[in-house]
Design a protein around this motif. Structure first.
Motif, PDB file in Angstrom:
ATOM      1  N   HIS A 159       0.868  -1.198   0.000  1.00  0.00           N
ATOM      2  CA  HIS A 159       0.000   0.000   0.000  1.00  0.00           C
ATOM      3  C   HIS A 159       0.894   1.234   0.000  1.00  0.00           C
ATOM      4  N   ASP A 183      -6.434   2.775  -2.390  1.00  0.00           N
ATOM      5  CA  ASP A 183      -7.509   3.655  -1.891  1.00  0.00           C
ATOM      6  C   ASP A 183      -8.467   4.127  -2.981  1.00  0.00           C
ATOM      7  N   ASP A 190       1.348   2.733   3.597  1.00  0.00           N
ATOM      8  CA  ASP A 190       0.366   3.767   3.265  1.00  0.00           C
ATOM      9  C   ASP A 190       1.094   5.101   3.055  1.00  0.00           C
ATOM     10  N   TYR A 239     -13.947   7.831   0.883  1.00  0.00           N
ATOM     11  CA  TYR A 239     -13.605   9.088   0.219  1.00  0.00           C
ATOM     12  C   TYR A 239     -14.720   9.563  -0.715  1.00  0.00           C
ATOM     13  N   HIS A 277      -9.765   0.358   1.137  1.00  0.00           N
ATOM     14  CA  HIS A 277      -9.918   1.270   2.277  1.00  0.00           C
ATOM     15  C   HIS A 277     -11.428   1.300   2.491  1.00  0.00           C
ATOM     16  N   HIS A 329      -4.647  -0.856   5.633  1.00  0.00           N
ATOM     17  CA  HIS A 329      -4.381  -0.165   6.912  1.00  0.00           C
ATOM     18  C   HIS A 329      -5.466  -0.414   7.962  1.00  0.00           C
TER      19      HIS A 329
HETATM   20 ZN   LIG Z   1      -6.429   4.529   2.721  1.00  0.00          ZN
END
Ligand SMILES: [Zn+2]
Length: 513
Positions: free
Chosen positions: A89, A118, A392, A192, A220, A250
């Motif tokens: 990641h 992500d 990340d 997001y 994510h 994560h």
């Molecule tokens: Zn993320």
């Protein structure tokens, strides 16, 4: 099979005259012997003493090997030799093409970084791959196809809604195209802005396309805060319905109401694994996350004082949120929302709304670090055999994880806190991510594997990056080889750029015009 494919790729690369960095000899030695190493082979087996011979890009022998006449020798002096770290990641899609030496990455022992996480990836993926092939980096790179990237290709600015059937069919076509171009699978960022409006069905349909071609689903999830458990259940359902391996990005429990519930979270994952869901996760070794300001308020009512108050409280208040980037007013950088509120003689809620308004006016958004995870949860996650290490971060990251993740796990979680044994920590950095990606020839030290290798001192290795100096380089990583070529030596990059673009099954992508 793989090797002949590789040598074909190498031959093709030479034919097309890939540029080599100045000072990097074109006539490189036939073979190289590393002696007196303690080998952590990536499988989790105990360390053993041995020598390792490399010819071109591959490991060809391990054991009591003697140097051949004229053969270059590296004396490991009893340091640990491990497979190069695979960072599943990594956010270097913009940073790496500008910094091909990737100093913050190789100085941690990273030899392969996986981008496109992500939900955001380069597009079209093939263009990015070709740029990297024309200008190779010090490290190997693989990429996911981003769900939000694909979604925005189809919906344009009209993405704040669920998509229609025909729109999903168009997204599927793009997903299929990305898989043909070498994507490792589908990544999503459902917390997001663009991804958050997608229905579960939309994600399942795209994941099915990735699964058909042997890709994985890396996510994510929709919420890492108060609704962490609902989001986990959705993720598991996507894996089950699309019959696709899942990589949970994560893993964390990021607000006060869910802190301390790692055992419960792990139980849900364990029962899914028992039902046959191929579920793994990665974790970064920090109790603070790095994201944008709007992610704090889950109901998207960014200027509603009630919503903002609830949201700030869920993170333990404005003192837990620090601004790391804000172009309309750089003087905010390095200060917490609590600090700024005090300085402006307004409440934390008013300060948050002020930041949103100033950002919106400049068509941007503050980047923040939020300190809201607790150590016992991080420890519980790291001790699961299916949890790997990932940063990340990436080239240019403003969070210390970008330059410190792997040495921090080795120095703090292995040496200081004894959460993990050294061989197990190395497995989580090498063979486990390779297994997740279904790569057989990296992430392990054995004959026939690629010579991606890290030589480090287990007694001194440690991160030095901090929240105020996030790019400070780690110490204790002595040498790093990528595809048999030294890229990091005694605290400096060598200038070599031997990295390949790597696709599914670990295939080296051939250079073509
Ligand atoms: Zn993320």
């Amino acid at each position: 099979m793989k090797r002949s494919r590789f040598f074909l790729a190498l031959a093709t690369a030479i034919t097309f005259g890939l540029p080599l960095a100045p000072g990097y000899s074109q006539k490189k030695p036939e073979s190289l012997l590393i002696v007196n190493a303690q080998i952590a082979d990536g499988t989790g087996a105990p360390l053993y003493r041995g020598n390792v011979r490399i010819v071109l890009s591959h490991i060809v022998g391990i054991g009591e090997l003697q140097p051949q006449p004229g053969e270059p020798v590296i004396d490991a002096n009893g340091l640990v030799l491990a497979p190069g770290f695979i960072d599943i990641h990594n956010h270097s899609e913009e940073g790496l093409p500008k910094d091909l030496a990737a100093e913050t990455q190789v100085s941690q022992g990273i030899t392969t970084l996986i981008i496109g996480a992500d939900g955001d990836s380069p597009w079209p993926i093939l263009n990015w791959i070709r740029v990297m092939q024309a200008h190779p980096a010090a490290v190997n790179v693989g990429t996911f196809a981003g769900h939000a990237t694909i979604r925005q290709q189809v919906l344009g600015d009209d993405f704040r809604r669920t998509s229609t059937g025909p729109e999903i069919r168009q997204m599927e076509q793009r997903m299929s195209q990305a898989m043909n171009q070498g994507a490792l699978g589908l990544s999503s960022g459902l917390e997001y802005e663009v991804g958050s409006y997608a229905s579960t069905d939309e994600v399942v349909d795209l994941a099915k396309v990735a699964a058909k071609d042997g890709g994985i689903y890396m996510t994510h999830i929709r919420d890492e805060a108060d609704k962490s458990f609902e989001a986990l259940n959705e993720e598991i359902a996507i894996g089950e319905r699309a019959h696709i391996p899942v990589e949970h990005s994560h893993i964390k429990l990021g607000t006060v109401s869910v802190q301390g519930k790692a055992a419960e979270y792990i139980n849900i994952i364990e029962s899914a694994r028992k039902r046959g869901v191929d579920f793994m996760a990665d974790c970064y070794p920090y109790d603070a996350w790095h994201s944008n300001l709007k992610v704090v308020v889950p109901d998207k009512q960014y200027e509603n004082p009630k919503s903002v108050a609830t949201a700030l409280a869920s993170y333990g208040g404005g003192s837990h949120i620090t601004i790391t980037e804000f172009s309309p007013n750089p003087s905010y950088v390095g200060r917490t929302i609590a600090d700024l509120a005090k300085a402006n003689k307004i409440s934390e809620v008013e300060m948050y709304i002020k930041l949103i308004q100033e950002g919106d006016a400049a068509r941007t958004e503050a980047l923040i670090i939020g300190q809201s995870m607790i150590e016992s949860d991080i420890k519980a996650f790291y001790q699961q055999p299916w949890v790997m290490v990932a940063s990340d971060g990436g080239v240019g990251s403003e969070h210390p994880r970008g330059a410190g993740t792997f040495p921090r796990v080795l120095g703090v979680y292995v040496r200081e806190k004894h959460w993990l044994t050294l061989p197990e920590a190395i497995r989580k950095m090498t063979a486990l991510p390779a297994q997740r990606l279904d790569w057989k020839d990296r992430g392990v030290i054995r004959e026939g594997a690629f010579a991606d290798l890290v030589l480090f001192d287990p007694n001194t290795v440690i991160d030095r990056s901090t929240y105020t100096n996030p790019m400070a380089l780690a110490i204790g990583i002595e040498k790093v080889l990528v595809n048999g070529v030294l890229v990091w030596d005694g605290g400096k990059p060598t200038g070599a750029r031997p990295g390949f673009m790597i696709g599914r099954k670990g295939a080296v992508m051939e250079v073509s015009n």
